[in-house]
Design a protein around this motif. Sequence first.
Motif, PDB file in Angstrom:
ATOM      1  N   LEU A   5       0.773  -1.280  -0.090  1.00  0.00           N
ATOM      2  CA  LEU A   5      -0.030  -0.051  -0.101  1.00  0.00           C
ATOM      3  C   LEU A   5       0.994   1.260   0.088  1.00  0.00           C
ATOM      4  N   ARG A   6       0.335   2.262  -0.642  1.00  0.00           N
ATOM      5  CA  ARG A   6       1.020   3.736  -0.878  1.00  0.00           C
ATOM      6  C   ARG A   6       0.053   4.733  -0.220  1.00  0.00           C
ATOM      7  N   ARG A   7       1.005   5.463   0.763  1.00  0.00           N
ATOM      8  CA  ARG A   7       0.405   6.485   1.516  1.00  0.00           C
ATOM      9  C   ARG A   7       0.041   7.819   0.312  1.00  0.00           C
ATOM     10  N   ILE A   8      -1.026   8.223   0.397  1.00  0.00           N
ATOM     11  CA  ILE A   8      -1.316   9.282  -0.531  1.00  0.00           C
ATOM     12  C   ILE A   8      -2.292  10.160   0.266  1.00  0.00           C
ATOM     13  N   GLU A   9      -2.267  11.583  -0.132  1.00  0.00           N
ATOM     14  CA  GLU A   9      -3.056  12.659   0.350  1.00  0.00           C
ATOM     15  C   GLU A   9      -3.581  13.164  -0.909  1.00  0.00           C
ATOM     16  N   VAL A  10      -4.978  13.402  -0.868  1.00  0.00           N
ATOM     17  CA  VAL A  10      -5.634  14.222  -1.911  1.00  0.00           C
ATOM     18  C   VAL A  10      -6.262  15.522  -1.162  1.00  0.00           C
ATOM     19  N   GLY A  11      -6.060  16.517  -1.920  1.00  0.00           N
ATOM     20  CA  GLY A  11      -6.405  17.949  -1.369  1.00  0.00           C
ATOM     21  C   GLY A  11      -7.586  18.637  -2.302  1.00  0.00           C
ATOM     22  N   PHE A  12      -8.492  19.093  -1.738  1.00  0.00           N
ATOM     23  CA  PHE A  12      -9.755  19.612  -2.220  1.00  0.00           C
ATOM     24  C   PHE A  12      -9.543  20.963  -2.223  1.00  0.00           C
ATOM     25  N   ASP A  13     -10.390  21.589  -3.274  1.00  0.00           N
ATOM     26  CA  ASP A  13     -10.763  23.117  -3.216  1.00  0.00           C
ATOM     27  C   ASP A  13     -11.316  23.472  -1.952  1.00  0.00           C
ATOM     28  N   GLY A  14     -10.964  24.499  -1.360  1.00  0.00           N
ATOM     29  CA  GLY A  14     -11.267  24.795   0.100  1.00  0.00           C
ATOM     30  C   GLY A  14     -10.347  24.418   1.349  1.00  0.00           C
ATOM     31  N   GLN A  16      -9.765  21.142   2.614  1.00  0.00           N
ATOM     32  CA  GLN A  16      -9.713  19.942   2.894  1.00  0.00           C
ATOM     33  C   GLN A  16      -8.737  18.909   2.495  1.00  0.00           C
ATOM     34  N   VAL A  17      -8.107  18.216   3.126  1.00  0.00           N
ATOM     35  CA  VAL A  17      -7.064  16.891   2.950  1.00  0.00           C
ATOM     36  C   VAL A  17      -7.473  15.678   3.303  1.00  0.00           C
ATOM     37  N   LEU A  18      -7.467  14.629   2.489  1.00  0.00           N
ATOM     38  CA  LEU A  18      -7.925  13.288   2.909  1.00  0.00           C
ATOM     39  C   LEU A  18      -6.739  12.456   2.660  1.00  0.00           C
ATOM     40  N   ALA A  19      -6.258  11.702   3.925  1.00  0.00           N
ATOM     41  CA  ALA A  19      -4.991  10.908   3.766  1.00  0.00           C
ATOM     42  C   ALA A  19      -5.607   9.369   3.622  1.00  0.00           C
ATOM     43  N   LEU A  20      -5.113   8.628   2.535  1.00  0.00           N
ATOM     44  CA  LEU A  20      -5.366   7.228   2.465  1.00  0.00           C
ATOM     45  C   LEU A  20      -4.318   6.411   2.193  1.00  0.00           C
ATOM     46  N   ARG A  21      -4.646   4.894   2.337  1.00  0.00           N
ATOM     47  CA  ARG A  21      -3.489   3.993   1.889  1.00  0.00           C
ATOM     48  C   ARG A  21      -4.024   3.390   0.831  1.00  0.00           C
ATOM     49  N   ILE A  22      -3.417   3.268  -0.143  1.00  0.00           N
ATOM     50  CA  ILE A  22      -4.051   2.490  -1.447  1.00  0.00           C
ATOM     51  C   ILE A  22      -3.052   1.859  -2.265  1.00  0.00           C
ATOM     52  N   THR A  23      -3.432   0.921  -3.109  1.00  0.00           N
ATOM     53  CA  THR A  23      -2.384   0.260  -3.806  1.00  0.00           C
ATOM     54  C   THR A  23      -2.112   0.848  -5.236  1.00  0.00           C
ATOM     55  N   ASP A  24      -0.879   0.595  -5.775  1.00  0.00           N
ATOM     56  CA  ASP A  24      -0.539   1.397  -7.026  1.00  0.00           C
ATOM     57  C   ASP A  24      -1.600   1.082  -7.952  1.00  0.00           C
ATOM     58  N   GLU A  25      -2.428   0.283  -8.215  1.00  0.00           N
ATOM     59  CA  GLU A  25      -3.436   0.208  -9.447  1.00  0.00           C
ATOM     60  C   GLU A  25      -4.786   1.138  -9.042  1.00  0.00           C
ATOM     61  N   GLU A  26      -4.870   1.188  -7.622  1.00  0.00           N
ATOM     62  CA  GLU A  26      -5.820   2.371  -7.559  1.00  0.00           C
ATOM     63  C   GLU A  26      -5.305   3.842  -7.750  1.00  0.00           C
ATOM     64  N   LEU A  27      -4.266   3.930  -7.511  1.00  0.00           N
ATOM     65  CA  LEU A  27      -3.463   5.389  -7.902  1.00  0.00           C
ATOM     66  C   LEU A  27      -3.677   5.580  -9.315  1.00  0.00           C
ATOM     67  N   GLU A  28      -3.038   4.579 -10.008  1.00  0.00           N
ATOM     68  CA  GLU A  28      -3.307   4.735 -11.448  1.00  0.00           C
ATOM     69  C   GLU A  28      -4.664   4.779 -11.914  1.00  0.00           C
ATOM     70  N   SER A  29      -5.630   4.310 -11.242  1.00  0.00           N
ATOM     71  CA  SER A  29      -7.142   4.379 -11.679  1.00  0.00           C
ATOM     72  C   SER A  29      -7.443   5.806 -11.522  1.00  0.00           C
ATOM     73  N   LEU A  30      -7.236   6.374 -10.302  1.00  0.00           N
ATOM     74  CA  LEU A  30      -7.404   7.868  -9.875  1.00  0.00           C
ATOM     75  C   LEU A  30      -6.769   8.529 -10.765  1.00  0.00           C
ATOM     76  N   ARG A  31      -5.607   8.599 -11.174  1.00  0.00           N
ATOM     77  CA  ARG A  31      -4.802   9.415 -12.176  1.00  0.00           C
ATOM     78  C   ARG A  31      -5.842   9.539 -13.239  1.00  0.00           C
ATOM     79  N   GLY A  32      -6.087   8.205 -13.926  1.00  0.00           N
ATOM     80  CA  GLY A  32      -6.585   7.952 -15.312  1.00  0.00           C
ATOM     81  C   GLY A  32      -8.080   8.827 -15.017  1.00  0.00           C
ATOM     82  N   ALA A  33      -8.622   8.581 -13.935  1.00  0.00           N
ATOM     83  CA  ALA A  33      -9.917   9.331 -14.042  1.00  0.00           C
ATOM     84  C   ALA A  33     -10.026  10.897 -13.787  1.00  0.00           C
TER      85      ALA A  33
END
Length: 70
Positions: A5-14, A16-33
């Motif tokens: 699992l890889r630690r990531i943080e996603v930040g939103f307009d406004g 807010q930051v959300l910290a998550l632990r996801i697989t590399d496959e999920e990260l690539e899926s997110l980047r593609g979306a």
Amino acid sequence: MATALRRIEVGFDGGQVLALRITDEELESLRGALQRGGWHRLTSDDAEVELFLDKLVFIKTAGDGQKVGF
């Protein structure tokens, strides 16, 4: 063998930051979306998360955390 699992943080307009632990496959899926925008379902180590990508302003990724030394 367990999936790494890889630690990531996603930040939103406004600010807010959300910290998550996801697989590399999920990260690539997110980047593609990102180009499509809208809603994207992400599976983390402990939950499923629905992200509204139109408000996403950054994705911060951390290394695998395995370091040798002092």
